[in-house]
Design a protein around this motif. Structure first.
Motif, PDB file in Angstrom:
ATOM      1  N   UNK A 211      26.287 -21.284  22.993  1.00 47.19           N
ATOM      2  CA  UNK A 211      25.742 -21.933  24.187  1.00 47.19           C
ATOM      3  C   UNK A 211      24.880 -20.991  25.014  1.00 47.19           C
ATOM      4  N   UNK A 212      25.223 -20.790  26.280  1.00 47.29           N
ATOM      5  CA  UNK A 212      24.407 -19.904  27.124  1.00 47.29           C
ATOM      6  C   UNK A 212      24.352 -18.466  26.621  1.00 47.29           C
ATOM      7  N   UNK A 213      25.278 -18.105  25.746  1.00 44.80           N
ATOM      8  CA  UNK A 213      25.327 -16.740  25.216  1.00 44.80           C
ATOM      9  C   UNK A 213      24.723 -16.633  23.813  1.00 44.80           C
ATOM     10  N   UNK A 214      24.001 -17.655  23.352  1.00 47.90           N
ATOM     11  CA  UNK A 214      23.500 -17.646  21.981  1.00 47.90           C
ATOM     12  C   UNK A 214      22.563 -16.471  21.739  1.00 47.90           C
ATOM     13  N   UNK A 215      21.664 -16.187  22.683  1.00 45.59           N
ATOM     14  CA  UNK A 215      20.759 -15.042  22.541  1.00 45.59           C
ATOM     15  C   UNK A 215      21.544 -13.735  22.544  1.00 45.59           C
ATOM     16  N   UNK A 216      22.478 -13.632  23.489  1.00 46.17           N
ATOM     17  CA  UNK A 216      23.247 -12.403  23.648  1.00 46.17           C
ATOM     18  C   UNK A 216      24.095 -12.129  22.409  1.00 46.17           C
ATOM     19  N   UNK A 217      24.680 -13.173  21.816  1.00 41.46           N
ATOM     20  CA  UNK A 217      25.484 -12.976  20.618  1.00 41.46           C
ATOM     21  C   UNK A 217      24.629 -12.424  19.479  1.00 41.46           C
ATOM     22  N   UNK A 218      23.451 -12.991  19.295  1.00 36.84           N
ATOM     23  CA  UNK A 218      22.570 -12.498  18.238  1.00 36.84           C
ATOM     24  C   UNK A 218      22.220 -11.029  18.462  1.00 36.84           C
ATOM     25  N   UNK A 219      21.900 -10.702  19.694  1.00 34.97           N
ATOM     26  CA  UNK A 219      21.449  -9.343  20.002  1.00 34.97           C
ATOM     27  C   UNK A 219      22.596  -8.342  19.987  1.00 34.97           C
ATOM     28  N   UNK A 220      23.687  -8.650  20.702  1.00 38.91           N
ATOM     29  CA  UNK A 220      24.730  -7.656  20.918  1.00 38.91           C
ATOM     30  C   UNK A 220      25.788  -7.631  19.820  1.00 38.91           C
ATOM     31  N   UNK A 221      26.237  -8.785  19.378  1.00 38.01           N
ATOM     32  CA  UNK A 221      27.296  -8.811  18.369  1.00 38.01           C
ATOM     33  C   UNK A 221      26.739  -8.757  16.944  1.00 38.01           C
ATOM     34  N   UNK A 222      25.617  -9.437  16.695  1.00 32.59           N
ATOM     35  CA  UNK A 222      25.060  -9.470  15.340  1.00 32.59           C
ATOM     36  C   UNK A 222      23.961  -8.436  15.121  1.00 32.59           C
ATOM     37  N   UNK A 223      23.396  -7.901  16.211  1.00 32.79           N
ATOM     38  CA  UNK A 223      22.327  -6.918  16.086  1.00 32.79           C
ATOM     39  C   UNK A 223      21.060  -7.482  15.482  1.00 32.79           C
ATOM     40  N   UNK A 224      20.773  -8.765  15.782  1.00 31.56           N
ATOM     41  CA  UNK A 224      19.612  -9.442  15.217  1.00 31.56           C
ATOM     42  C   UNK A 224      18.708  -9.963  16.318  1.00 31.56           C
ATOM     43  N   UNK A 225      17.455 -10.204  15.958  1.00 29.62           N
ATOM     44  CA  UNK A 225      16.502 -10.809  16.882  1.00 29.62           C
ATOM     45  C   UNK A 225      16.343 -12.280  16.525  1.00 29.62           C
ATOM     46  N   UNK A 226      16.017 -13.080  17.522  1.00 32.43           N
ATOM     47  CA  UNK A 226      15.833 -14.516  17.304  1.00 32.43           C
ATOM     48  C   UNK A 226      14.391 -14.906  17.575  1.00 32.43           C
ATOM     49  N   UNK A 227      13.916 -15.883  16.834  1.00 31.52           N
ATOM     50  CA  UNK A 227      12.550 -16.362  17.048  1.00 31.52           C
ATOM     51  C   UNK A 227      12.486 -17.374  18.184  1.00 31.52           C
ATOM     52  N   UNK A 228      13.646 -17.864  18.596  1.00 31.37           N
ATOM     53  CA  UNK A 228      13.710 -18.819  19.702  1.00 31.37           C
ATOM     54  C   UNK A 228      14.609 -18.250  20.785  1.00 31.37           C
ATOM     55  N   UNK A 229      14.598 -18.890  21.950  1.00 27.17           N
ATOM     56  CA  UNK A 229      15.465 -18.451  23.040  1.00 27.17           C
ATOM     57  C   UNK A 229      15.870 -19.664  23.867  1.00 27.17           C
ATOM     58  N   UNK A 230      16.867 -19.449  24.718  1.00 30.98           N
ATOM     59  CA  UNK A 230      17.281 -20.522  25.610  1.00 30.98           C
ATOM     60  C   UNK A 230      16.893 -20.167  27.039  1.00 30.98           C
ATOM     61  N   UNK A 231      16.647 -21.199  27.797  1.00 28.33           N
ATOM     62  CA  UNK A 231      16.335 -21.073  29.216  1.00 28.33           C
ATOM     63  C   UNK A 231      17.540 -21.587  29.984  1.00 28.33           C
ATOM     64  N   UNK A 232      18.116 -20.741  30.814  1.00 27.04           N
ATOM     65  CA  UNK A 232      19.336 -21.110  31.517  1.00 27.04           C
ATOM     66  C   UNK A 232      19.003 -21.863  32.796  1.00 27.04           C
ATOM     67  N   UNK A 233      19.524 -23.075  32.880  1.00 28.28           N
ATOM     68  CA  UNK A 233      19.267 -23.945  34.029  1.00 28.28           C
ATOM     69  C   UNK A 233      20.611 -24.403  34.580  1.00 28.28           C
TER      70      UNK A 233
END
Length: 513
Positions: A211-233
């Motif tokens: 959910x709101x941590x989808x970007x953070x999980x990819x970056x911090x736990x998986x060490x990967x970059x994502x081609x998409x991102x979420x906007x928190x509203x």
């Protein structure tokens, strides 16, 4: 657990993660879901409690999203008629708003973009004669009425997780996934329980439904970059004493081009929301602010004769929507559609979920498992749209007919308690009541209308571990109880969790120590 290789590890116990776990389990895949907090603790319990196509999305030409949501609305009404039901909405109209012809065109599209079998279509109404006109200011003489649905959002998540568990999935709440790494055709993940103890599990595929941590999980736990991102509203809601006696809900158009809803809620209240505010803080710490409360009161006061002030607000809740970032100019116009990103190549696959809305969660889950099925050797077709959610298997005649049967079977249950049980548990009511044949056999009345039998069920079967789990996400009894009564529930829960032995169901649903 360390010695088992799961087909699928799902990280995130919101509606998307629970929906994916259910879909995959129904297809015979072995599934492990971990959620660092309670099921639906964040975004999925902070919605406006609607199953709807999204009438306002037509204004942004999102016809595909609206069609998909309207199709799913019909599916969900059939899958869970106890926690999802029809609701009629009234939209008052005056000369300062969008032209009436434009609204009629929009409602025509809303009625016909998808096949509709359960809900009636839209009509124009004379508010001087319509029940919904009574509470409104006299200047509103005409309006429109249309159909959508309401939902107990957090219970929808729990029932998806419960159905997944009953089809073989393992659901671990209060268990964080703190690290993942790919080892050729397997993912290895480190899970940390509430007590800090860690263990390693492995799976053939990984779902990032954080959910709101989808970007953070990819970056911090998986060490990967994502081609998409979420906007928190941030979306915030207020709950006030009931502003009207009828069962219609309202949708109001405001000068800023946004809409807000006023919905009959929990018998004694009116739910008002939502706001759309860009959010840059910790999603776990989101809360309404004074400006949002004043905004919602001001917008409501444009319509109702009985005006409200911040002093009338009895309760609030806020959530962070992880919306798919489409570079829209303002938060209100960001798409509510979703995107699924599959990575891994020839190695173990990782699928990340960006965006989405509660109404389309089941379709999202179906598409997610479809994407992974060939890699996991799954051959069974999707069953999630055909198999009722727990408690949703009603006899001929539907929910109302079943309630009549329940009243005859349990004449000793107070009507208010029976009505609440029916809406919360549906046909699973008999599992909550068990062999009891009187109120005394339901155990101690911990707080008014809240008996030990129900409390034990919520802990043993539905993963409840705190008073917020019991009185907010599994029910809304918190709105009806005094602080002293909530303390009584907390005291009971401490004693029960400390008991040396509970049922087999309790042991199955307890996160690993």
């Amino acid at each position: 657990m360390e010695n088992q290789t799961w087909d699928l590890l799902v990280v995130g116990g919101g509606i998307n993660g629970a929906g994916i776990a259910r879909d995959a389990a129904l297809r015979g895949l072995s599934v492990l879901l971990c959620e660092r907090d309670d099921l639906a603790q964040h975004t999925s319990s902070a919605s406006t409690k609607l199953i709807h196509g999204g009438l306002r999305y037509l204004e942004y030409y999102e016809f595909g999203l609206v069609r998909k949501a309207l199709q799913e609305r019909e599916v969900l009404l059939r899958l869970a008629p106890h926690i999802i039901g029809p609701m009629r909405f009234v939209m008052p109209h005056d000369a300062s708003q969008r032209p009436a012809w434009m609204i009629r065109c929009g409602l025509f599209l809303y009625d016909h973009l998808a096949r509709r079998e359960i809900l009636p279509g839209s009509v124009g109404v004379d508010l001087s004669r319509h029940p919904a006109g009574g509470p409104l200011k006299r200047g509103f003489r005409r309006g429109f009425e249309y159909s959508d649905g309401w939902v107990q959002d957090a219970r929808l998540v729990v029932l998806n997780a419960l159905d997944a568990a009953e089809h073989g999935a393992t659901i671990l709440t209060r268990t964080a996934c703190v690290a993942v790494s790919r080892h050729q055709r397997l993912w290895r993940a480190t899970l940390r329980g509430a007590d800090g103890v860690e263990r390693t599990v492995q799976a053939r595929a990984l779902i990032n439904a954080a959910g709101p941590w989808v970007d953070r999980f990819l970056r911090d736990e998986a060490g990967l970059a994502a081609s998409k991102s979420v906007r928190l509203v941030k979306g915030s809601h207020i709950i006030v004493p009931r502003l009207f006696e009828h069962d219609y809900a309202y949708i109001f158009q405001n000068p800023d081009k946004r809409i807000i809803f006023a919905i009959p809620y929990e018998r004694d209240f009116t739910l008002i929301g939502t706001t759309d505010v860009e959010y840059h803080g910790d999603p776990a710490e989101v809360a309404i602010n004074e400006d949002e409360i004043l905004y919602l009161c001001t917008m409501i006061n444009r319509y109702f004769e009985r005006e409200i002030t911040p002093a009338d607000v009895l309760a609030t809740f806020s959530g962070v929507r992880p919306l798919l970032d489409d570079a829209a100019d303002d938060a209100a116009s960001v798409t509510r559609d979703y995107s699924l990103e599959l990575a891994g190549g020839k190695g173990a696959p990782l699928l990340s979920v960006f965006g989405g809305k509660i109404t389309t969660y089941r379709k999202l889950a179906e598409q997610a498992v479809d994407m992974l099925a060939p890699k996991l050797g799954a051959v069974l077709p999707c069953q999630s749209g055909l198999s009722p959610l727990p408690g949703g298997d009603m006899p001929t005649g539907g929910f109302d007919a079943w309630v009549g049967l329940a009243k005859a079977r349990y004449p000793w249950l107070p009507q208010g308690v029976l009505a609440r049980y029916a809406r919360a548990y549906g046909s699973r009511l008999e599992r909550v009541i068990g062999a009891a044949k009187s109120l005394a056999e339901l155990g101690v009345e911990i707080a008014p209308g809240f008996y030990e039998a129900e409390a034990r069920y919520l802990v043993d079967v539905e993963w409840a571990r705190s008073t917020e789990d019991l009185l907010w996400r599994r029910s809304k009894l918190k709105l009806h109880f005094s602080p002293a009564q909530m303390d009584d529930v907390a005291d009971w829960l401490v004693r029960y969790l400390a008991a040396p032995a509970r049922s087999d169901a309790a042991r199955r649903n307890t996160a690993p120590a």
